[in-house]
Design a protein around this motif. Structure first.
Motif: not given
Length: 209
Positions: A35, A39, A151, A180
């Motif tokens: 993530a 990102c 995320w 996540l």
């Protein structure tokens, strides 16, 4: 790539890099490495190229429905409980349509194709590494919720119908939740199915849904 897939990386046209990270957090947070890189890539595409990326769970960066970047993380165990992670990422930068293999031209895109300009790869690489450093600090800090929120916002598939493949079998369902650290929850024919990223070979929003 994941599940033995091959990355097409034409020389001189993209960014292909691996960053070594030595986690000092609990193993439960390792899933956040993907993530953090995704990102970071989305941040630099937005900030430096003026694009509007979104993430495809669990590790692709898209412009519209076309893939522009991918992330792959490998975590290895060392001695006395130490760990090292290789955070790999690729970004299609200067590709024209003809620079992709024929089978990928309808599925992949690049900064050049989206902006109609030849991008500065060094500037994009610096921006990505700077953004990655920021998100790694958040991941290893006292509260990684800011990473989880960023995320989740870019994923944007909650409430959508998806097609996904597990153990070679294709399924369809409605995404009820995505987290996540908790994975994906999909309902299909009245049943709820919870999955982690490593179990899903492929996922896409169902066309027309």
């Amino acid at each position: 790539g994941r599940h033995g897939r091959v990355w097409a990386s034409a020389p001189g046209l993209g960014i292909w890099c691996s960053v070594i990270v030595r986690p000092d957090w609990s193993r439960a947070r390792d899933v956040g490495l993907t993530a953090a890189a995704a990102c970071a890539m989305a941040d630099v595409l937005e900030g430096e190229a003026g694009l509007h990326p979104r993430l495809r769970w669990p590790n692709d960066v898209l412009i519209g429905e076309k893939k522009i970047s991918g992330v792959l993380v490998d975590v290895t165990e060392g001695t006395e409980g130490s760990r090292a992670a290789i955070v790999g990422a690729g970004l299609n930068c200067g590709h024209r349509a003809s620079d992709f293999p024929p089978e990928l031209r309808g599925e992949a895109t690049s900064v050049r194709r989206e902006t109609r300009r030849v991008p500065d790869r060094a500037r994009l690489a610096r921006g990505y590494l700077s953004a990655l450093d920021h998100w790694l600090e958040v991941l290893g800090g006292p509260d990684p919720s800011a990473l989880a929120a960023a995320w989740r916002e870019r994923i944007g598939i909650v409430g959508q119908r998806v097609i996904y493949r597990v153990a070679g079998e294709e399924h369809r369902g409605l995404v009820e939740e995505v987290g996540l650290f908790t994975g994906l929850v999909v309902s299909e024919e009245g049943r709820r199915r919870a999955m982690r990223a490593e179990h899903v070979e492929w996922l896409a929003v169902e066309p027309g849904k």
